[in-house]
Design a protein around this motif. Structure first.
Motif, PDB file in Angstrom:
ATOM      1  N   LYS A  20       0.838  -1.207   0.000  1.00  0.00           N
ATOM      2  CA  LYS A  20       0.000   0.000   0.000  1.00  0.00           C
ATOM      3  C   LYS A  20       0.872   1.256   0.000  1.00  0.00           C
ATOM      4  O   LYS A  20       0.584   2.221  -0.717  1.00  0.00           O
ATOM      5  CB  LYS A  20      -0.923  -0.016   1.227  1.00  0.00           C
ATOM      6  N   GLN A  21       1.969   1.253   0.771  1.00  0.00           N
ATOM      7  CA  GLN A  21       2.884   2.401   0.788  1.00  0.00           C
ATOM      8  C   GLN A  21       3.490   2.628  -0.598  1.00  0.00           C
ATOM      9  O   GLN A  21       3.573   3.764  -1.065  1.00  0.00           O
ATOM     10  CB  GLN A  21       3.998   2.196   1.810  1.00  0.00           C
ATOM     11  N   ILE A  22       3.896   1.553  -1.253  1.00  0.00           N
ATOM     12  CA  ILE A  22       4.469   1.658  -2.594  1.00  0.00           C
ATOM     13  C   ILE A  22       3.420   2.196  -3.567  1.00  0.00           C
ATOM     14  O   ILE A  22       3.697   3.081  -4.376  1.00  0.00           O
ATOM     15  CB  ILE A  22       5.031   0.301  -3.066  1.00  0.00           C
ATOM     16  N   THR A  23       2.203   1.683  -3.487  1.00  0.00           N
ATOM     17  CA  THR A  23       1.119   2.153  -4.342  1.00  0.00           C
ATOM     18  C   THR A  23       0.904   3.650  -4.169  1.00  0.00           C
ATOM     19  O   THR A  23       0.776   4.394  -5.150  1.00  0.00           O
ATOM     20  CB  THR A  23      -0.188   1.384  -4.023  1.00  0.00           C
ATOM     21  N   ASP A  24       0.882   4.105  -2.925  1.00  0.00           N
ATOM     22  CA  ASP A  24       0.682   5.537  -2.654  1.00  0.00           C
ATOM     23  C   ASP A  24       1.813   6.382  -3.231  1.00  0.00           C
ATOM     24  O   ASP A  24       1.576   7.475  -3.763  1.00  0.00           O
ATOM     25  CB  ASP A  24       0.550   5.779  -1.148  1.00  0.00           C
ATOM     26  N   ILE A  25       3.046   5.876  -3.159  1.00  0.00           N
ATOM     27  CA  ILE A  25       4.195   6.604  -3.728  1.00  0.00           C
ATOM     28  C   ILE A  25       4.062   6.700  -5.243  1.00  0.00           C
ATOM     29  O   ILE A  25       4.271   7.764  -5.838  1.00  0.00           O
ATOM     30  CB  ILE A  25       5.523   5.919  -3.336  1.00  0.00           C
ATOM     31  N   LEU A  26       3.696   5.596  -5.892  1.00  0.00           N
ATOM     32  CA  LEU A  26       3.563   5.601  -7.352  1.00  0.00           C
ATOM     33  C   LEU A  26       2.439   6.530  -7.802  1.00  0.00           C
ATOM     34  O   LEU A  26       2.586   7.257  -8.792  1.00  0.00           O
ATOM     35  CB  LEU A  26       3.325   4.179  -7.874  1.00  0.00           C
ATOM     36  N   ILE A  27       1.344   6.546  -7.075  1.00  0.00           N
ATOM     37  CA  ILE A  27       0.245   7.463  -7.412  1.00  0.00           C
ATOM     38  C   ILE A  27       0.702   8.910  -7.235  1.00  0.00           C
ATOM     39  O   ILE A  27       0.420   9.766  -8.075  1.00  0.00           O
ATOM     40  CB  ILE A  27      -1.009   7.148  -6.573  1.00  0.00           C
ATOM     41  N   ALA A  28       1.418   9.194  -6.149  1.00  0.00           N
ATOM     42  CA  ALA A  28       1.926  10.563  -5.921  1.00  0.00           C
ATOM     43  C   ALA A  28       2.853  10.984  -7.056  1.00  0.00           C
ATOM     44  O   ALA A  28       2.798  12.127  -7.528  1.00  0.00           O
ATOM     45  CB  ALA A  28       2.642  10.642  -4.575  1.00  0.00           C
ATOM     46  N   ASN A  29       3.702  10.075  -7.533  1.00  0.00           N
ATOM     47  CA  ASN A  29       4.582  10.390  -8.661  1.00  0.00           C
ATOM     48  C   ASN A  29       3.760  10.643  -9.928  1.00  0.00           C
ATOM     49  O   ASN A  29       4.032  11.575 -10.681  1.00  0.00           O
ATOM     50  CB  ASN A  29       5.582   9.263  -8.907  1.00  0.00           C
ATOM     51  N   ALA A  30       2.739   9.832 -10.167  1.00  0.00           N
ATOM     52  CA  ALA A  30       1.900   9.992 -11.354  1.00  0.00           C
ATOM     53  C   ALA A  30       1.124  11.300 -11.314  1.00  0.00           C
ATOM     54  O   ALA A  30       0.803  11.868 -12.367  1.00  0.00           O
ATOM     55  CB  ALA A  30       0.939   8.812 -11.490  1.00  0.00           C
ATOM     56  N   GLU A  31       0.859  11.808 -10.131  1.00  0.00           N
ATOM     57  CA  GLU A  31       0.106  13.062 -10.018  1.00  0.00           C
ATOM     58  C   GLU A  31       0.878  14.256 -10.574  1.00  0.00           C
ATOM     59  O   GLU A  31       0.281  15.298 -10.838  1.00  0.00           O
ATOM     60  CB  GLU A  31      -0.283  13.323  -8.558  1.00  0.00           C
ATOM     61  N   LYS A  32       2.164  14.085 -10.800  1.00  0.00           N
ATOM     62  CA  LYS A  32       2.935  15.154 -11.442  1.00  0.00           C
ATOM     63  C   LYS A  32       2.480  15.346 -12.888  1.00  0.00           C
ATOM     64  O   LYS A  32       2.632  16.418 -13.452  1.00  0.00           O
ATOM     65  CB  LYS A  32       4.434  14.852 -11.358  1.00  0.00           C
ATOM     66  N   LEU A  33       1.919  14.284 -13.485  1.00  0.00           N
ATOM     67  CA  LEU A  33       1.367  14.364 -14.838  1.00  0.00           C
ATOM     68  C   LEU A  33      -0.161  14.329 -14.843  1.00  0.00           C
ATOM     69  O   LEU A  33      -0.786  14.861 -15.758  1.00  0.00           O
ATOM     70  CB  LEU A  33       1.887  13.214 -15.703  1.00  0.00           C
ATOM     71  N   LEU A  34      -0.732  13.675 -13.854  1.00  0.00           N
ATOM     72  CA  LEU A  34      -2.186  13.526 -13.749  1.00  0.00           C
ATOM     73  C   LEU A  34      -2.636  14.111 -12.407  1.00  0.00           C
ATOM     74  O   LEU A  34      -2.831  13.381 -11.439  1.00  0.00           O
ATOM     75  CB  LEU A  34      -2.589  12.053 -13.833  1.00  0.00           C
ATOM     76  N   PRO A  35      -2.761  15.432 -12.329  1.00  0.00           N
ATOM     77  CA  PRO A  35      -3.094  16.075 -11.055  1.00  0.00           C
ATOM     78  C   PRO A  35      -4.344  15.483 -10.390  1.00  0.00           C
ATOM     79  O   PRO A  35      -5.316  15.149 -11.066  1.00  0.00           O
ATOM     80  CB  PRO A  35      -3.333  17.540 -11.439  1.00  0.00           C
ATOM     81  N   ARG A  36      -4.263  15.344  -9.081  1.00  0.00           N
ATOM     82  CA  ARG A  36      -5.363  14.866  -8.234  1.00  0.00           C
ATOM     83  C   ARG A  36      -5.808  13.439  -8.565  1.00  0.00           C
ATOM     84  O   ARG A  36      -6.941  13.046  -8.281  1.00  0.00           O
ATOM     85  CB  ARG A  36      -6.534  15.834  -8.266  1.00  0.00           C
ATOM     86  N   LEU A  37      -4.914  12.656  -9.146  1.00  0.00           N
ATOM     87  CA  LEU A  37      -5.241  11.264  -9.472  1.00  0.00           C
ATOM     88  C   LEU A  37      -5.705  10.506  -8.230  1.00  0.00           C
ATOM     89  O   LEU A  37      -6.644   9.719  -8.290  1.00  0.00           O
ATOM     90  CB  LEU A  37      -4.028  10.563 -10.103  1.00  0.00           C
ATOM     91  N   SER A  38      -5.063  10.753  -7.099  1.00  0.00           N
ATOM     92  CA  SER A  38      -5.410  10.034  -5.869  1.00  0.00           C
ATOM     93  C   SER A  38      -6.840  10.332  -5.408  1.00  0.00           C
ATOM     94  O   SER A  38      -7.422   9.548  -4.664  1.00  0.00           O
ATOM     95  CB  SER A  38      -4.427  10.375  -4.753  1.00  0.00           C
ATOM     96  N   HIS A  39      -7.412  11.427  -5.844  1.00  0.00           N
ATOM     97  CA  HIS A  39      -8.773  11.798  -5.447  1.00  0.00           C
ATOM     98  C   HIS A  39      -9.822  11.335  -6.455  1.00  0.00           C
ATOM     99  O   HIS A  39     -11.015  11.468  -6.207  1.00  0.00           O
ATOM    100  CB  HIS A  39      -8.884  13.321  -5.287  1.00  0.00           C
ATOM    101  N   LYS A  40      -9.380  10.819  -7.589  1.00  0.00           N
ATOM    102  CA  LYS A  40     -10.324  10.507  -8.660  1.00  0.00           C
ATOM    103  C   LYS A  40     -10.594   9.016  -8.813  1.00  0.00           C
ATOM    104  O   LYS A  40     -11.506   8.628  -9.520  1.00  0.00           O
ATOM    105  CB  LYS A  40      -9.817  11.077  -9.985  1.00  0.00           C
ATOM    106  N   GLY A  41      -9.801   8.191  -8.190  1.00  0.00           N
ATOM    107  CA  GLY A  41      -9.957   6.751  -8.370  1.00  0.00           C
ATOM    108  C   GLY A  41     -11.178   6.194  -7.670  1.00  0.00           C
ATOM    109  O   GLY A  41     -11.463   6.534  -6.531  1.00  0.00           O
ATOM    110  N   GLU A  42     -11.907   5.351  -8.375  1.00  0.00           N
ATOM    111  CA  GLU A  42     -13.053   4.666  -7.783  1.00  0.00           C
ATOM    112  C   GLU A  42     -12.707   3.230  -7.421  1.00  0.00           C
ATOM    113  O   GLU A  42     -13.193   2.702  -6.442  1.00  0.00           O
ATOM    114  CB  GLU A  42     -14.234   4.692  -8.747  1.00  0.00           C
ATOM    115  N   VAL A  43     -11.881   2.604  -8.241  1.00  0.00           N
ATOM    116  CA  VAL A  43     -11.456   1.225  -8.005  1.00  0.00           C
ATOM    117  C   VAL A  43      -9.944   1.196  -8.102  1.00  0.00           C
ATOM    118  O   VAL A  43      -9.367   1.765  -9.038  1.00  0.00           O
ATOM    119  CB  VAL A  43     -12.060   0.255  -9.061  1.00  0.00           C
TER     120      VAL A  43
END
Length: 151
Positions: free
Chosen positions: A90-113
């Motif tokens: 889960k920690q790794i997943t959160d890090i990868l999402i945070a990195n992706a948010e540099k290109l896809l802003p607010r990705l962590s807030h948009k996921g449903e699944v």
């Protein structure tokens, strides 16, 4: 994420490096900091086939190149058990999402699944040796047979 909100609609597969820190793939000891600097492949397959997502939504896949050995010590650590392995995934997943948010802003807030898979998951479901996602190695010292290529 609605497809029209995606800032990278021109490419369905992107390789993104969040930092210029050199990585040592030969290092098999687990290191959470590795994932903060690791290259990330962002795949948006619903840009090519919108039927794979509900109307007005997208599929985003994050891939991180690493080695199976980097997580093995956690998987089989009898003192920590399976719960530690799940927490670290889960920690790794959160890090990868945070990195992706540099290109896809607010990705962590948009996921449903959200589904997370490690080498062990891929090996269990695909029977690919070591949980491989491709049919060849990407490790520089193993990618070419010097006796065949003459390198």
């Amino acid at each position: 994420m609605r497809p029209e909100e995606c800032p990278i609609r021109d490419a369905a597969h992107i390789l993104f490096s969040p930092s210029y820190t050199p990585l040592d793939f030969g290092e098999h000891r687990f290191n959470l900091d590795f994932y903060r600097h690791a290259s990330l492949m962002i795949t948006l397959p619903s840009l090519h086939d919108e039927t794979i997502a509900p109307p007005g939504e997208s599929v985003v896949i994050l891939h991180c190149l690493t080695t199976k050995e980097s997580l093995e010590q956690l998987r089989f650590d009898k003192d920590n058990g399976q719960e530690t392995y799940k927490i670290v995934k889960k920690q790794i997943t959160d890090i990868l999402i945070a990195n992706a948010e540099k290109l896809l802003p607010r990705l962590s807030h948009k996921g449903e699944v959200q589904l997370t898979a490690s080498h062990n998951t891929l090996e269990r479901y695909t029977l690919n040796s070591g949980g491989a996602t491709v049919g060849w190695t990407c490790h520089p010292q193993e990618a070419f047979n010097r006796s065949v290529t003459g390198l």
